[in-house]
Structure formats: C-alpha cells, structure tokens
Design a protein around this motif. Structure first.
Motif, short mmCIF file in Angstrom:
data_model
loop_
_atom_site.label_atom_id
_atom_site.label_comp_id
_atom_site.label_asym_id
_atom_site.label_seq_id
_atom_site.Cartn_x
_atom_site.Cartn_y
_atom_site.Cartn_z
N LYS A 1 -35.77 -32.86 41.97
CA LYS A 1 -35.13 -33.94 41.21
C LYS A 1 -33.62 -33.95 41.41
CE LYS A 1 -38.71 -34.10 37.74
NZ LYS A 1 -39.10 -33.84 36.38
N ASN A 2 -33.02 -32.78 41.64
CA ASN A 2 -31.58 -32.73 41.85
C ASN A 2 -31.17 -33.46 43.12
OD1 ASN A 2 -31.04 -31.29 39.51
ND2 ASN A 2 -31.32 -29.33 40.52
N TRP A 3 -32.05 -33.49 44.11
CA TRP A 3 -31.76 -34.21 45.36
C TRP A 3 -31.46 -35.67 45.06
CZ3 TRP A 3 -30.39 -33.97 50.20
CH2 TRP A 3 -30.64 -35.03 51.05
N GLU A 4 -32.23 -36.25 44.14
CA GLU A 4 -32.05 -37.66 43.80
C GLU A 4 -30.71 -37.92 43.10
OE1 GLU A 4 -33.97 -40.12 44.82
OE2 GLU A 4 -35.20 -38.63 45.83
N LYS A 5 -30.11 -36.90 42.54
CA LYS A 5 -28.83 -37.06 41.85
C LYS A 5 -27.64 -37.06 42.80
CE LYS A 5 -30.52 -34.96 37.61
NZ LYS A 5 -30.40 -33.82 36.70
N LEU A 6 -27.85 -36.59 44.04
CA LEU A 6 -26.76 -36.59 45.00
C LEU A 6 -26.40 -38.03 45.37
CD1 LEU A 6 -27.89 -33.77 47.46
CD2 LEU A 6 -26.09 -33.64 45.73
N PRO A 7 -25.13 -38.27 45.67
CA PRO A 7 -24.72 -39.62 46.08
C PRO A 7 -25.49 -40.08 47.32
CG PRO A 7 -22.81 -38.23 45.69
CD PRO A 7 -24.01 -37.34 45.64
N PHE A 8 -25.77 -41.36 47.38
CA PHE A 8 -26.55 -41.93 48.47
C PHE A 8 -25.99 -41.57 49.84
CE2 PHE A 8 -26.85 -45.42 51.55
CZ PHE A 8 -28.20 -45.36 51.82
N GLU A 9 -24.68 -41.74 50.03
CA GLU A 9 -24.08 -41.46 51.33
C GLU A 9 -24.25 -40.01 51.73
OE1 GLU A 9 -22.88 -43.30 53.84
OE2 GLU A 9 -23.56 -45.00 52.68
N GLN A 10 -24.17 -39.11 50.76
CA GLN A 10 -24.37 -37.69 51.07
C GLN A 10 -25.82 -37.42 51.47
OE1 GLN A 10 -23.11 -35.08 47.94
NE2 GLN A 10 -23.20 -33.28 49.22
N GLN A 11 -26.76 -38.03 50.75
CA GLN A 11 -28.17 -37.89 51.11
C GLN A 11 -28.41 -38.43 52.52
OE1 GLN A 11 -30.88 -39.74 48.38
NE2 GLN A 11 -30.06 -38.67 46.61
N LYS A 12 -27.83 -39.58 52.79
CA LYS A 12 -28.02 -40.24 54.09
C LYS A 12 -27.48 -39.36 55.22
CE LYS A 12 -26.85 -44.56 56.43
NZ LYS A 12 -26.18 -45.86 56.26
N LYS B 1 -28.62 -27.96 50.85
CA LYS B 1 -28.92 -28.85 49.73
C LYS B 1 -28.51 -28.20 48.42
CE LYS B 1 -33.16 -29.82 48.15
NZ LYS B 1 -34.52 -30.33 48.10
N LYS B 2 -28.80 -26.93 48.27
CA LYS B 2 -28.42 -26.21 47.06
C LYS B 2 -26.91 -26.20 46.90
CE LYS B 2 -28.96 -21.82 44.71
NZ LYS B 2 -29.43 -20.44 44.78
N GLN B 3 -26.19 -25.97 47.99
CA GLN B 3 -24.74 -25.96 47.94
C GLN B 3 -24.19 -27.34 47.56
OE1 GLN B 3 -22.67 -23.22 48.29
NE2 GLN B 3 -21.20 -24.67 47.46
N ALA B 4 -24.76 -28.39 48.10
CA ALA B 4 -24.32 -29.75 47.76
C ALA B 4 -24.56 -30.04 46.28
CB ALA B 4 -25.06 -30.77 48.62
N GLU B 5 -25.69 -29.59 45.77
CA GLU B 5 -25.99 -29.80 44.35
C GLU B 5 -25.02 -29.02 43.48
OE1 GLU B 5 -30.05 -28.55 44.28
OE2 GLU B 5 -30.79 -30.49 45.02
N GLU B 6 -24.71 -27.78 43.88
CA GLU B 6 -23.75 -26.98 43.12
C GLU B 6 -22.36 -27.61 43.16
OE1 GLU B 6 -24.06 -23.08 44.80
OE2 GLU B 6 -25.97 -22.67 43.79
N ASP B 7 -21.96 -28.10 44.33
CA ASP B 7 -20.66 -28.76 44.45
C ASP B 7 -20.58 -29.99 43.54
OD1 ASP B 7 -19.98 -26.85 46.30
OD2 ASP B 7 -20.19 -28.18 48.04
N MET B 8 -21.67 -30.75 43.50
CA MET B 8 -21.71 -31.94 42.65
C MET B 8 -21.59 -31.54 41.18
SD MET B 8 -24.57 -34.95 42.43
CE MET B 8 -25.73 -33.96 41.50
#
Length: 110
Positions: free
Chosen positions: A24-35, A87-94
């Motif tokens: 679920k945290n993946w969905e919280k990342l900004p669209f451009e970052q996911q892309k 992905k974990k690092q991106a979520e932590e940064d967010m």
C-alpha cells in the motif's frame, strides 16, 4: 527453447508486478517517482532477458540450458532484492519529508 524463455519472462514479469502492487505504501509515492522506478526496472529486466536469450542461444546441451535458467533465476532474485530496498528507501524518504513538513508547520504556528 522458445517456450522456456517465454515461461521465464512471464514469471519474472508477474512476480515483480505483484510485488509492487501488493504494498500500500507504493501507492502513496508520487506518480512521477513510481513511473521512473518502473521504467528503470523495465530497462533492467530487458537487459536480463537479453543476457538469458544469449545464453540460451549459445547453449549446446541440456546442462548449459539448465545453467541459463539458474543464472536468470539468480539475476531475478538479486534484482528483486535491489528493488525492494530502493522502494523501501523511497518510502522512507517520503515519510521523512512529511515529518519535516509537519515539524516546520509546528514551528511556524508557535
């Protein structure tokens, strides 16, 4: 041989896709970052598939073909581990950015 390669490619795609969409945290990342993360992952998967294709094309016997399969399996596991960490690092940064924003709002209100 084509069937083996197609099966390996489809299994690789399905498992990685499922990993990203179960969290679920993946969905919280900004669209451009996911892309950007997805595009980079696809580039890495394409390189892995090309390496496996070359290995399969060069295989002279069943043992060599089995070696190609094992090599792809090892590469896939390594790539999956790297992407989980990214992905974990991106979520932590967010989350850190959100926490910092909240802290600034509290300071401004005082």
């Amino acid at each position: 041989m084509k069937f083996l390669l197609a099966a390996l490619m489809s299994l690789s795609s399905v498992s990685t896709f499922a990993d990203h969409h179960e969290d679920k945290n993946w969905e919280k990342l900004p669209f451009e970052q996911q892309k950007q993360m997805k595009l980079k992952m696809l580039d890495e998967k394409s390189a892995m598939i090309e390496t496996t294709r070359s290995c399969v094309n060069g295989a002279k016997d069943k043992e060599a073909l089995k070696s190609c399969k094992e090599e792809m399996k090892d590469q896939k596991k390594a790539m999956k581990d790297v992407w989980k960490n990214k992905k974990k690092q991106a979520e932590e940064d967010m989350q850190d950015a959100k926490d910092e924003t909240k802290f600034e709002e509290i300071e401004d209100s005082e």
